[in-house]
Write an enzyme that holds these catalytic residues in place. Structure first.
Site, PDB file in Angstrom:
ATOM      1  N   ARG A 225     -12.996  62.152 -17.944  1.00 55.40           N
ATOM      2  CA  ARG A 225     -13.332  60.844 -18.492  1.00 55.40           C
ATOM      3  C   ARG A 225     -14.261  61.036 -19.694  1.00 55.40           C
ATOM      4  O   ARG A 225     -15.177  61.863 -19.663  1.00 55.40           O
ATOM      5  CB  ARG A 225     -14.032  59.969 -17.439  1.00 55.40           C
ATOM      6  CG  ARG A 225     -13.131  59.546 -16.285  1.00 55.40           C
ATOM      7  CD  ARG A 225     -12.114  58.509 -16.737  1.00 55.40           C
ATOM      8  NE  ARG A 225     -11.253  58.046 -15.662  1.00 55.40           N
ATOM      9  CZ  ARG A 225     -10.062  58.542 -15.390  1.00 55.40           C
ATOM     10  NH1 ARG A 225      -9.588  59.561 -16.098  1.00 55.40           N
ATOM     11  NH2 ARG A 225      -9.330  58.045 -14.419  1.00 55.40           N
ATOM     12  N   HIS A 273      -5.169  62.384 -24.894  1.00 54.13           N
ATOM     13  CA  HIS A 273      -5.079  61.903 -23.506  1.00 54.13           C
ATOM     14  C   HIS A 273      -3.711  62.240 -22.907  1.00 54.13           C
ATOM     15  O   HIS A 273      -2.985  61.363 -22.425  1.00 54.13           O
ATOM     16  CB  HIS A 273      -5.339  60.405 -23.423  1.00 54.13           C
ATOM     17  CG  HIS A 273      -5.829  59.980 -22.062  1.00 54.13           C
ATOM     18  ND1 HIS A 273      -6.737  58.973 -21.881  1.00 54.13           N
ATOM     19  CD2 HIS A 273      -5.531  60.439 -20.814  1.00 54.13           C
ATOM     20  CE1 HIS A 273      -6.977  58.812 -20.587  1.00 54.13           C
ATOM     21  NE2 HIS A 273      -6.250  59.699 -19.911  1.00 54.13           N
TER      22      HIS A 273
END
Length: 310
Positions: A225, A273
């Site tokens: 994250r 990502h």
């Protein structure tokens, strides 16, 4: 009895998920009606993406569970209107994708591949990396993804330390836990992998103090994250040589803005990502199993602890 299942996500996701979900629900023996629209009081289950239009769960008076399409649940755990069980996505396809990405980048840094790939200028440079058993790797976060990555790296011979907020016991992994053991975990990390959840307790886990605890020149791999890292502190550590390289797949703002310093830094690798994506076929099997369990009166899998945030 028919289970009414609402698919609540962006419209393009329905195109991708409808057929795999129907196949998985059929295979699980569930009698169902799957749609993108129901009267709220008719819905039994919501297959859910946190960026969908459904944000107020109050009208869903018959709702039995919300089944998240994403591994991350930080954008929904604080929703006070959600009072039914919330299941996060734990998908073996997602896990395998994460293991492959983490392992690839750990080996890249361990073997010093960049020197060969980027340094081909006609000069014969011989560099011999240590064996994996001589390389300390620390994985912060020992949930489903962290454990799988730690076990795979250990199977390759790396000296793996795992750290979590609560006690864990994983054969072949040195497991540490709690705030008092974080400095020890950091000190062992020539390669550091971040796979903690995004909670108030984990924000800025990597900061000026903890970055200084790493061996000088350590490499950081973050597929977890973005908020786990204090970006200014990491950039300062990179400029000072305390951190040798950072491979980052997740960021506080995504897509990463074009003017962000990470893009231009010579010792940062940005990936968009991609470390691990939910795979529709395997994710649909997880969702179908939870619907089957709900209809059979069995416990749901992968329930979120709302107090912990994951």
């Amino acid at each position: 009895m028919t289970a009414n299942i609402l698919f609540a996500a962006k419209p393009d996701r329905w195109t991708i998920y409808e057929a795999p979900l129907r196949r998985a629900l059929d295979a699980a023996g569930v009698t169902y009606d799957l749609r993108t629209g129901f009267a709220p009081e008719e819905v039994d289950y919501i297959v859910y993406a946190p960026n969908s239009d459904v944000q107020d769960f109050t009208p869903y008076t018959r709702l039995k569970a919300v089944l998240n399409l994403w591994a991350g649940v930080e954008n929904i755990t604080g929703n006070q209107t959600l009072t039914v069980p919330l299941a996060r996505m734990v998908d073996h396809g997602l896990t395998q994708g994460m293991v492959e990405w983490v392992t690839g980048h750990a080996l890249r840094h361990h073997l010093g591949m960049d020197a060969d790939i980027l340094g081909q200028d006609g000069t014969w440079r011989k560099h011999i990396p240590p064996l994996a058993s001589e390389r300390g790797v620390t994985v912060l976060g020992l949930g489903e993804l962290g454990r799988a990555c730690a076990e795979t790296l250990a199977s390759l011979g790396f000296d793996v330390t795992g750290w979590a907020r609560s006690p864990k016991d994983i054969p072949g992994i040195r497991c540490l836990h709690g705030d008092s053991a974080l400095a020890d975990a950091m000190a062992r990390a020539e390669i550091l992998v971040l796979l903690l959840p995004d909670t108030p307790a984990t924000e800025n886990t990597l900061n000026a103090r903890t970055l200084a605890q790493l061996p000088r020149g350590a490499c950081i791999i973050n597929p977890g994250r973005g908020p786990l890292i204090d970006d200014d502190a990491l950039l300062a550590a990179l400029d000072a040589g305390q951190v040798g390289h950072a491979t980052l797949d997740v960021f506080r703002t995504e897509p990463l803005p074009a003017d962000h310093p990470y893009w231009a830094h010579p010792n940062v690798t940005v990936t968009p990502h991609i470390a691990s994506e939910t795979r529709p076929e395997t994710a649909s099997q997880v969702i179908a199993e939870n619907v089957r369990r709900g209809e059979a009166g069995e416990p749901f899998l992968h329930l979120v602890n709302r107090d912990l945030g994951y």
